[in-house]
Design a protein around this motif. Structure first.
Motif, mmCIF file in Angstrom:
data_model
loop_
_atom_site.group_PDB
_atom_site.id
_atom_site.type_symbol
_atom_site.label_atom_id
_atom_site.label_comp_id
_atom_site.label_asym_id
_atom_site.label_seq_id
_atom_site.Cartn_x
_atom_site.Cartn_y
_atom_site.Cartn_z
ATOM 1 N N SER A 17 0.812 -1.212 0.000
ATOM 2 C CA SER A 17 0.000 0.000 0.000
ATOM 3 C C SER A 17 0.849 1.268 0.000
ATOM 4 N N ARG A 20 -7.067 8.762 4.082
ATOM 5 C CA ARG A 20 -7.032 7.818 2.955
ATOM 6 C C ARG A 20 -6.164 6.612 3.261
ATOM 7 N N THR A 36 -8.036 3.935 4.760
ATOM 8 C CA THR A 36 -9.015 3.241 3.915
ATOM 9 C C THR A 36 -8.375 2.197 3.003
ATOM 10 N N PRO A 64 -6.456 -0.438 3.447
ATOM 11 C CA PRO A 64 -6.569 -1.867 3.779
ATOM 12 C C PRO A 64 -7.957 -2.456 3.561
ATOM 13 N N GLN A 65 -8.961 -1.634 3.257
ATOM 14 C CA GLN A 65 -10.299 -2.160 3.019
ATOM 15 C C GLN A 65 -10.267 -3.143 1.856
ATOM 16 N N ILE A 66 -11.133 -4.151 1.925
ATOM 17 C CA ILE A 66 -11.174 -5.177 0.890
ATOM 18 C C ILE A 66 -11.464 -4.549 -0.473
ATOM 19 N N ASN A 67 -10.601 -4.857 -1.435
ATOM 20 C CA ASN A 67 -10.730 -4.396 -2.829
ATOM 21 C C ASN A 67 -10.595 -2.889 -3.000
ATOM 22 N N ARG A 68 -10.128 -2.192 -1.966
ATOM 23 C CA ARG A 68 -10.006 -0.730 -2.074
ATOM 24 C C ARG A 68 -8.989 -0.350 -3.149
ATOM 25 N N ASP A 87 -19.071 7.715 4.666
ATOM 26 C CA ASP A 87 -17.853 6.909 4.591
ATOM 27 C C ASP A 87 -16.966 7.122 5.808
ATOM 28 N N PRO A 126 -17.590 4.866 9.690
ATOM 29 C CA PRO A 126 -17.029 3.541 9.990
ATOM 30 C C PRO A 126 -15.513 3.551 10.164
ATOM 31 N N ILE A 127 -14.824 4.401 9.386
ATOM 32 C CA ILE A 127 -13.366 4.489 9.544
ATOM 33 C C ILE A 127 -13.035 5.089 10.900
ATOM 34 N N LEU A 162 -13.624 2.564 13.668
ATOM 35 C CA LEU A 162 -12.573 1.540 13.756
ATOM 36 C C LEU A 162 -11.293 2.085 14.388
#
Length: 261
Positions: free
Chosen positions: A139, A177, A180, A182-186, A224, A227-228, A231
């Protein structure tokens, strides 16, 4: 991988491939990169003495670098309490994204009418590099290539100075950013969006390029953000409910191009 100041691939973040500068500039650049990349986490203590020892410098240039970072709201210097990496202010995130989107729309529209074939080839090379970094799960270098692509678009449009403004505007957004990615398929989704922008530029279709850029930057909204933040509650500061009240009418990115002059 490094290229020159004409917008060709340069993953150093400087635009000219150079790491030169005064001691203060070098320390400032290094610490800012560490903060934005989250190598130094929000709330983490920053020791002037330790940085000076690690860098082999006196404390004066380190102190000056820290003062610059404080002006950029990346660190908090509290007398008698110490120095810490600042937490991400939720109140300013969405406003910064509106400003960034408006400037990126100017860049991509200009690039659609001016871009050269060699610049498109450079952008496609960056897309390939991002694909490789996605497959490797890297990343950090994915983000570096992301920056290089947006900078190349600004240069192709004839507005490299606007990119410098964007870099300053989006400092806090960049920290968000990084949370964000590590989010799946980001990363895969970002890669597709980048491809749509470059395809529109290659076709010299300004309206499509602007629409693709706007869509790409729509990943930051009040919906958006929650949730970030939930977490990573210790990384943020400010009342997210106030953000919802101000920005809850939808995504901020699309507001920039549609707002009347």
């Amino acid at each position: 991988m490094s290229y020159a100041s004409d917008g060709m691939i340069d993953l150093s973040g400087n635009g000219d491939g150079s790491r030169a500068g005064t001691a203060t500039q070098i320390v400032h650049r290094r610490l800012r990169a560490e903060i934005v990349s989250l190598k130094r986490l929000p709330g983490e203590v920053v020791s002037e003495k330790e940085i000076a020892a690690e860098s082999g410098l006196s404390r004066t240039p380190v102190r000056e670098a820290l003062l610059r970072l404080a002006e950029e709201q990346l660190i908090d210097i509290v007398p008698k309490s110490g120095t810490r990496v600042s937490r991400i202010p939720v109140a300013s995130l969405l406003e910064a994204q509106v400003a960034r989107t408006a400037l990126e729309q100017v860049n991509v529209r200009a690039a659609a009418s001016r871009v050269q074939g060699s610049e498109i080839a450079n952008m496609r090379a960056l897309l390939m590099y991002q694909r490789e970094r996605t497959e490797a799960g890297d990343s950090d270098q994915f983000h570096a290539a992301d920056e290089a692509l947006h900078r190349a678009i600004a240069v192709a449009g004839g507005y490299p100075g606007i990119w410098k403004i964007i870099e300053q505007v989006k400092l806090q957004v960049d920290r968000y950013r990084r949370l964000t990615l590590p989010q799946i398929n980001r990363m895969e989704r970002v890669l597709v969006e980048h491809g749509e922008i470059v395809d529109a530029l290659a076709d010299r279709d300004a309206d499509r390029a602007v629409a693709a850029m706007t869509h790409h930057l729509e990943g930051l909204s009040a919906e958006d953000l929650r949730p970030i933040r939930d977490l990573n509650p210790d990384y943020f500061i400010g009342d997210i409910n106030d953000v919802y009240e101000k920005w809850g009418d939808g995504n901020t990115a699309s507001q920039a191009e549609d707002r009347p002059a």
